[in-house]
Design an enzyme around this catalytic site. Sequence first.
Site, PDB file in Angstrom:
ATOM      1  N   HIS A 253     -33.165  -1.299 120.904  1.00 41.96           N
ATOM      2  CA  HIS A 253     -34.502  -1.781 121.266  1.00 41.96           C
ATOM      3  C   HIS A 253     -34.609  -1.718 122.789  1.00 41.96           C
ATOM      4  O   HIS A 253     -33.669  -2.105 123.488  1.00 41.96           O
ATOM      5  CB  HIS A 253     -34.660  -3.221 120.764  1.00 41.96           C
ATOM      6  CG  HIS A 253     -36.074  -3.697 120.767  1.00 41.96           C
ATOM      7  ND1 HIS A 253     -36.765  -3.963 121.925  1.00 41.96           N
ATOM      8  CD2 HIS A 253     -36.934  -3.925 119.757  1.00 41.96           C
ATOM      9  CE1 HIS A 253     -37.990  -4.348 121.615  1.00 41.96           C
ATOM     10  NE2 HIS A 253     -38.129  -4.331 120.295  1.00 41.96           N
ATOM     11  N   ARG A 276     -45.739  -5.630 125.049  1.00 42.58           N
ATOM     12  CA  ARG A 276     -46.235  -4.334 125.536  1.00 42.58           C
ATOM     13  C   ARG A 276     -47.502  -3.934 124.799  1.00 42.58           C
ATOM     14  O   ARG A 276     -48.451  -3.453 125.401  1.00 42.58           O
ATOM     15  CB  ARG A 276     -45.160  -3.255 125.372  1.00 42.58           C
ATOM     16  CG  ARG A 276     -44.083  -3.344 126.441  1.00 42.58           C
ATOM     17  CD  ARG A 276     -42.948  -2.376 126.183  1.00 42.58           C
ATOM     18  NE  ARG A 276     -42.126  -2.801 125.058  1.00 42.58           N
ATOM     19  CZ  ARG A 276     -41.716  -2.014 124.078  1.00 42.58           C
ATOM     20  NH1 ARG A 276     -42.061  -0.734 124.069  1.00 42.58           N
ATOM     21  NH2 ARG A 276     -40.969  -2.466 123.096  1.00 42.58           N
TER      22      ARG A 276
END
Length: 477
Positions: A253, A276
């Site tokens: 990740h 994000r």
Amino acid sequence: MGSILQAPSVKQSVIVVGSGLAGLSAASELVARNVPVVILERQAKPGGNSIKASSGINGVPTRFQPPGLDSLQHFLDDTINSVSSSVMSTMTETRRSLISTLTSSSASAINWLVDEKGVDLSRVAQLGGHSHARTHRGAGQTPPGASIITTLLSQLKANPLVELQINTTVTKVLTSQGEVIGVESQQGGNVQTLHGPVVFATGGFAGDSTGALTRYRPDLHGYPSTNEALPGSQDLLSEIGAQLLDMDQVQVHPTGFIDPKDPSKTTKFLAAEALRGEGGILLRRGKRFVDELQTRKVVTEAITAQPPSTTEGTKQWDIVLLLDEKTYQSTKSHVDFYLWKGLMQKKTISELDHSDVVLETLEQYSDIVQGKETDALGRKSFGNWALREPKPDTVVYVGNVTPVVHYTMGGVLFTPDAEVLDADGKAIDGLWVAGEITGGIHGANRLGGSSLLECVVFGRIAGRNAARYVETTSDKR
Ligand SMILES: Cc1cc2nc3c(=O)[nH]c(=O)nc-3n(C[C@H](O)[C@H](O)[C@H](O)COP(=O)(O)OP(=O)(O)OC[C@H]3O[C@@H](n4cnc5c(N)ncnc54)[C@H](O)[C@@H]3O)c2cc1C
């Protein structure tokens, strides 16, 4: 000192190794059939990595999804795409049958948790790689992993058929004439032998950075992880002949938080993808360097393309995740927790490292968001970003992040009946598996929300089949 224990009961007890979601799902099905269970957990606190799950669990079709849009076929197609065509071209039929069981049992997994167990999963979101909204979580503040685990665990603890042994590490699987007959475990200095059929639900090896991870993916040696820094237990099954599959397929990740209080700590908190998605940007020395909404793989590769800043043996990079005020407001429940933990800070732009470069970057980025310029990095969707005229005293929310090993797709080769296959493709009697310890479902990439799902689907199957085995073998006695 050794001792031999046999749980006192009319029926033979089933031994469940691991108290994550896969183990607890299996145990729940066993006690529902009146079969006693001994759950062995090496940690002091039950719940494994499952209790940390933050996005949710997939299910199609469910009454919580927008009506008429999604279908089982879409879910199946998304999963197969995510596996990747090169991986799918090997052992195709095995993979297809596992994926088909996973997806076609997903609605009943959600219904079981909601209607039979009482877990709230009424909200759905669309995660990366999915063509529709199908990842379920509750409407309240409690993250889905914690609410599912605490519910199942409290019901199991209240059941007299369940014995939970914590701080108990299984060190050996015992066999006789090809059949699994129990396990050996250690608790403190004591060795214990327990007899009975076994459901193995010990999770993956993403936190085993100097052991299994280094063996199968030497390039990831020393990476921090979102998982607990403990050894994987796959070897205990390969020692008795289980086949392993896809062990080099590891999900990294791009954003785990570096805690300023303990920067080299190997276990890191995940900086949720939503940060994000809702508008956050990534900076390296004050400059953007990637479309932040690209896949985990692309964002990770953009970060690791530059040399790491290895800290006391932990291999990590210096990347800043930055949110403006509006993005913070839309992710408040996440970010308030990170601020409280000290993983993010509220600062003015002038207080940041490379503040002049950051200011220039944000001026240019706000032009891109307003459509005055196109983004050379390719970002087209800007979430809730609303900052138009950044100034040195503008408030932003920042945290340092680095790629983290998050999930291991590979594991023990198994069947849709949760049986473990040996080198000849024969099922090993007296043994079932479920959860992240298995391989064959996710291939090159696991879809978000599908690991909690596999724990419930195959954990329940393992529990039901182990219960049937107990009934059949006790009939023969
Ligand atoms: C931060 C984070 C967020 C995530 N978010 C999501 C999400 O939103 N949705 C999703 O689908 N997935 C998510 N995942 C992935 C998912 O949580 C895990 O893949 C899944 O829960 C694994 O469950 P499990 O039961 O197989 O293993 P675990 O939950 O890890 O449980 C395994 C247990 O076995 C014990 N054990 C291991 N070896 C032994 C041994 N030898 N003897 C005794 N005990 C042993 C371990 O201590 C552990 O408690 C997330 C993972 C992390 C780390």
